[in-house]
Design a protein around this motif. Structure first.
Motif, mmCIF file in Angstrom:
data_model
loop_
_atom_site.group_PDB
_atom_site.id
_atom_site.type_symbol
_atom_site.label_atom_id
_atom_site.label_comp_id
_atom_site.label_asym_id
_atom_site.label_seq_id
_atom_site.Cartn_x
_atom_site.Cartn_y
_atom_site.Cartn_z
ATOM 1 N N ASP A 27 -17.435 -10.369 2.038
ATOM 2 C CA ASP A 27 -16.447 -10.783 0.923
ATOM 3 C C ASP A 27 -15.346 -9.764 0.720
ATOM 4 N N ALA A 28 -15.233 -8.986 1.715
ATOM 5 C CA ALA A 28 -14.098 -8.006 1.685
ATOM 6 C C ALA A 28 -13.083 -8.548 2.153
ATOM 7 N N GLN A 29 -12.956 -9.661 2.847
ATOM 8 C CA GLN A 29 -11.532 -10.065 3.514
ATOM 9 C C GLN A 29 -10.305 -9.972 2.658
ATOM 10 N N PRO A 30 -10.486 -10.553 1.515
ATOM 11 C CA PRO A 30 -9.344 -10.593 0.642
ATOM 12 C C PRO A 30 -8.719 -9.064 0.619
ATOM 13 N N ALA A 31 -9.465 -8.098 0.406
ATOM 14 C CA ALA A 31 -9.096 -6.714 0.169
ATOM 15 C C ALA A 31 -8.560 -6.221 1.435
ATOM 16 N N ARG A 32 -9.175 -6.541 2.530
ATOM 17 C CA ARG A 32 -8.410 -5.976 3.668
ATOM 18 C C ARG A 32 -7.231 -6.446 3.975
ATOM 19 N N GLU A 33 -6.915 -7.656 3.701
ATOM 20 C CA GLU A 33 -5.566 -8.391 3.991
ATOM 21 C C GLU A 33 -4.579 -7.718 3.420
ATOM 22 N N VAL A 34 -4.863 -7.168 1.967
ATOM 23 C CA VAL A 34 -3.861 -6.263 0.965
ATOM 24 C C VAL A 34 -3.667 -5.076 1.915
ATOM 25 N N CYS A 35 -4.892 -4.601 2.036
ATOM 26 C CA CYS A 35 -4.773 -3.115 2.815
ATOM 27 C C CYS A 35 -4.008 -3.190 4.130
ATOM 28 N N ASP A 36 -4.004 -4.266 4.834
ATOM 29 C CA ASP A 36 -3.357 -4.131 6.192
ATOM 30 C C ASP A 36 -1.751 -4.347 6.087
ATOM 31 N N ARG A 37 -1.341 -4.804 4.779
ATOM 32 C CA ARG A 37 0.116 -4.592 4.399
ATOM 33 C C ARG A 37 0.497 -3.366 3.609
ATOM 34 N N CYS A 38 -0.264 -2.612 3.429
ATOM 35 C CA CYS A 38 -0.100 -1.413 2.451
ATOM 36 C C CYS A 38 0.508 -0.116 3.353
ATOM 37 N N LEU A 39 1.360 0.595 2.877
ATOM 38 C CA LEU A 39 2.318 1.408 3.391
ATOM 39 C C LEU A 39 1.568 2.543 3.651
ATOM 40 N N VAL A 40 0.587 2.828 2.575
ATOM 41 C CA VAL A 40 -0.283 4.185 2.602
ATOM 42 C C VAL A 40 -1.744 3.851 3.057
ATOM 43 N N GLN A 41 -1.680 2.891 3.843
ATOM 44 C CA GLN A 41 -3.094 2.730 4.456
ATOM 45 C C GLN A 41 -3.739 3.983 5.144
ATOM 46 N N LYS A 42 -3.025 4.549 6.194
ATOM 47 C CA LYS A 42 -3.476 5.647 6.865
ATOM 48 C C LYS A 42 -4.136 6.699 5.796
ATOM 49 N N GLU A 43 -3.358 7.092 4.650
ATOM 50 C CA GLU A 43 -3.538 7.874 3.865
ATOM 51 C C GLU A 43 -4.948 7.694 3.206
ATOM 52 N N CYS A 44 -4.722 6.502 2.896
ATOM 53 C CA CYS A 44 -6.009 5.839 1.909
ATOM 54 C C CYS A 44 -7.508 6.051 2.617
ATOM 55 N N LYS A 45 -7.243 5.766 4.030
ATOM 56 C CA LYS A 45 -8.517 5.561 4.838
ATOM 57 C C LYS A 45 -8.927 7.121 5.039
ATOM 58 N N ALA A 46 -7.916 8.076 5.297
ATOM 59 C CA ALA A 46 -8.538 9.343 5.545
ATOM 60 C C ALA A 46 -9.074 10.188 4.274
ATOM 61 N N PHE A 47 -8.470 9.540 3.176
ATOM 62 C CA PHE A 47 -9.194 10.070 1.999
ATOM 63 C C PHE A 47 -10.411 9.538 1.615
ATOM 64 N N ALA A 48 -10.673 8.303 2.056
ATOM 65 C CA ALA A 48 -11.952 7.762 1.632
ATOM 66 C C ALA A 48 -13.042 8.432 2.693
ATOM 67 N N LEU A 49 -12.569 8.735 3.789
ATOM 68 C CA LEU A 49 -13.510 8.951 4.973
ATOM 69 C C LEU A 49 -13.807 10.475 4.767
ATOM 70 N N ALA A 50 -13.191 11.276 3.626
ATOM 71 C CA ALA A 50 -13.566 12.587 3.504
ATOM 72 C C ALA A 50 -14.723 12.826 2.309
ATOM 73 N N ASP A 51 -15.021 11.484 1.817
ATOM 74 C CA ASP A 51 -15.937 11.663 0.650
ATOM 75 C C ASP A 51 -17.114 10.871 0.991
ATOM 76 N N ALA A 52 -18.263 11.283 1.094
ATOM 77 C CA ALA A 52 -19.471 10.735 1.556
ATOM 78 C C ALA A 52 -20.054 9.551 0.516
ATOM 79 N N ALA A 53 -19.296 9.738 -0.774
ATOM 80 C CA ALA A 53 -19.918 8.769 -1.720
ATOM 81 C C ALA A 53 -18.903 7.701 -1.816
ATOM 82 N N THR A 54 -17.886 7.210 -0.864
ATOM 83 C CA THR A 54 -16.907 6.132 -1.031
ATOM 84 C C THR A 54 -17.805 5.118 -0.823
#
Ligand code: SF4
Length: 74
Positions: A27-54
């Protein structure tokens, strides 16, 4: 870049009806589609990867399910 800087530019805040914390990965596809158009996707992904509780969709990835795959592309 401090987290607050890029989060202010996140496209997700313009889509309050999209679920970024779906119960099932399929059920994550709608959110992924928003992320794919987001200008800060790279920063967001790096932030999430740094937190094991994400949990939820960050940077186009569904956590924790896709954490390992995302790390392999860093
Ligand atoms: S990548 Fe996705 S979750 Fe991250 S700030 Fe952008 S829209 Fe929001």
């Amino acid at each position: 870049m401090p987290a607050s800087d890029w989060q202010a530019d996140g496209l997700c805040k313009e889509y309050p009806d999209v679920d970024f914390f779906p119960e099932r990965v399929k059920d994550a596809q709608p959110a992924r589609e928003v992320c794919d158009r987001c200008l800060v996707q790279k920063e967001c992904k790096a932030f999430a990867l740094a937190d094991a509780a994400t949990r939820g969709v960050w940077g186009g990835f569904s956590f924790p399910e896709e954490r390992d795959a995302a790390r392999e592309t860093q």
